[in-house]
Write a protein that holds these residues in place. Structure first.
Motif, mmCIF file in Angstrom:
data_model
loop_
_atom_site.group_PDB
_atom_site.id
_atom_site.type_symbol
_atom_site.label_atom_id
_atom_site.label_comp_id
_atom_site.label_asym_id
_atom_site.label_seq_id
_atom_site.Cartn_x
_atom_site.Cartn_y
_atom_site.Cartn_z
ATOM 1 N N VAL A 75 0.830 -1.197 0.000
ATOM 2 C CA VAL A 75 0.000 0.000 0.000
ATOM 3 C C VAL A 75 0.869 1.252 0.000
ATOM 4 N N TYR A 76 1.979 1.186 0.743
ATOM 5 C CA TYR A 76 2.868 2.347 0.888
ATOM 6 C C TYR A 76 4.276 1.833 1.151
ATOM 7 N N ASP A 77 5.262 2.468 0.559
ATOM 8 C CA ASP A 77 6.658 2.085 0.772
ATOM 9 C C ASP A 77 7.530 3.286 0.456
ATOM 10 N N GLU A 78 8.105 3.879 1.491
ATOM 11 C CA GLU A 78 8.896 5.097 1.314
ATOM 12 C C GLU A 78 10.079 5.081 2.273
ATOM 13 N N TYR A 79 11.193 5.662 1.827
ATOM 14 C CA TYR A 79 12.405 5.766 2.637
ATOM 15 C C TYR A 79 12.862 7.212 2.691
ATOM 16 N N GLN A 80 13.535 7.553 3.789
ATOM 17 C CA GLN A 80 14.210 8.837 3.888
ATOM 18 C C GLN A 80 15.651 8.573 4.318
ATOM 19 N N SER A 81 16.576 9.205 3.623
ATOM 20 C CA SER A 81 17.994 9.044 3.944
ATOM 21 C C SER A 81 18.371 9.904 5.138
ATOM 22 N N ILE A 82 19.313 9.406 5.910
ATOM 23 C CA ILE A 82 19.851 10.151 7.053
ATOM 24 C C ILE A 82 21.164 10.786 6.599
ATOM 25 N N ASP A 83 21.248 12.103 6.683
ATOM 26 C CA ASP A 83 22.454 12.821 6.252
ATOM 27 C C ASP A 83 23.691 12.295 6.961
ATOM 28 N N GLY A 118 12.650 3.838 6.807
ATOM 29 C CA GLY A 118 11.525 3.679 5.909
ATOM 30 C C GLY A 118 10.267 3.264 6.621
ATOM 31 N N LEU A 119 9.154 3.423 5.920
ATOM 32 C CA LEU A 119 7.842 2.988 6.410
ATOM 33 C C LEU A 119 7.171 2.254 5.271
ATOM 34 N N SER A 120 6.644 1.078 5.556
ATOM 35 C CA SER A 120 5.875 0.365 4.544
ATOM 36 C C SER A 120 4.601 -0.171 5.170
#
Length: 163
Positions: free
Chosen positions: A25-33, A156-158
């Motif tokens: 339904v949802y799959d997103e990642y954010q990088s950590i600087d 990430g969140l999925s």
């Protein structure tokens, strides 16, 4: 004959790709600087929901490299519902086994851990759900969380439908 074999493999691969229904339904990642996660840095995801019937599993995905210093990870996860209700959870996940071997998948220095957050949940409200994740992992000499957490490369969140 060689060309026919290649076409068959291409067709088979295409069918296999389209026949898999993961229920994502949802799959997103954010990088950590710089792979340095400051304790005040909340990672946020906005998930738009229209399905108020289906059960879903929610996962937090953490990617870490060899610079991660701990065998576990403490997180504070929050969900804000469209009508304002907030749910806050303090979570602990094991990142390494008793021998210090990293858990998770991956063949390089980066390991990916797909961690259960909410299991078999139904989001009963239509609208935008706001998920926020921040770490609460501290060394014994950093009770106030002044030093960033090293070695976390992505968060990430999925969300997947339960079959």
């Amino acid at each position: 004959m060689q060309t026919m074999h290649k076409y068959f493999l291409l067709l088979f691969g295409t069918l296999l790709l389209f026949s898999c229904d993961s229920g994502m339904v949802y799959d997103e990642y954010q990088s950590i600087d710089n792979s340095k996660w400051a304790s005040e840095n909340k990672i946020e995801f906005i998930v738009s929901n229209t399905d108020t019937i289906s059960s879903k599993n929610v996962f937090i995905t953490i990617r870490n490299n060899k610079n991660y210093e701990f065998s576990s990870l403490f997180l504070i996860a929050k969900i804000e519902f469209p009508k304002g209700l907030r749910v806050v959870d303090t979570l602990e996940y094991e990142m390494a086994d008793a021998q210090g071997k990293w858990l998770g998948s991956g063949f390089t220095d980066v390991k990916e851990n797909k961690l259960f957050y909410k299991e078999n949940v139904v989001f009963t409200e239509k609208g935008d759900y706001k998920f926020s994740i921040q770490h609460a992992t501290r060394s014994i000499h950093d009770i106030e969380g002044e030093n960033p957490l090293n070695g976390i490369t992505d968060v990430g969140l999925s969300i997947e439908k339960v079959n």
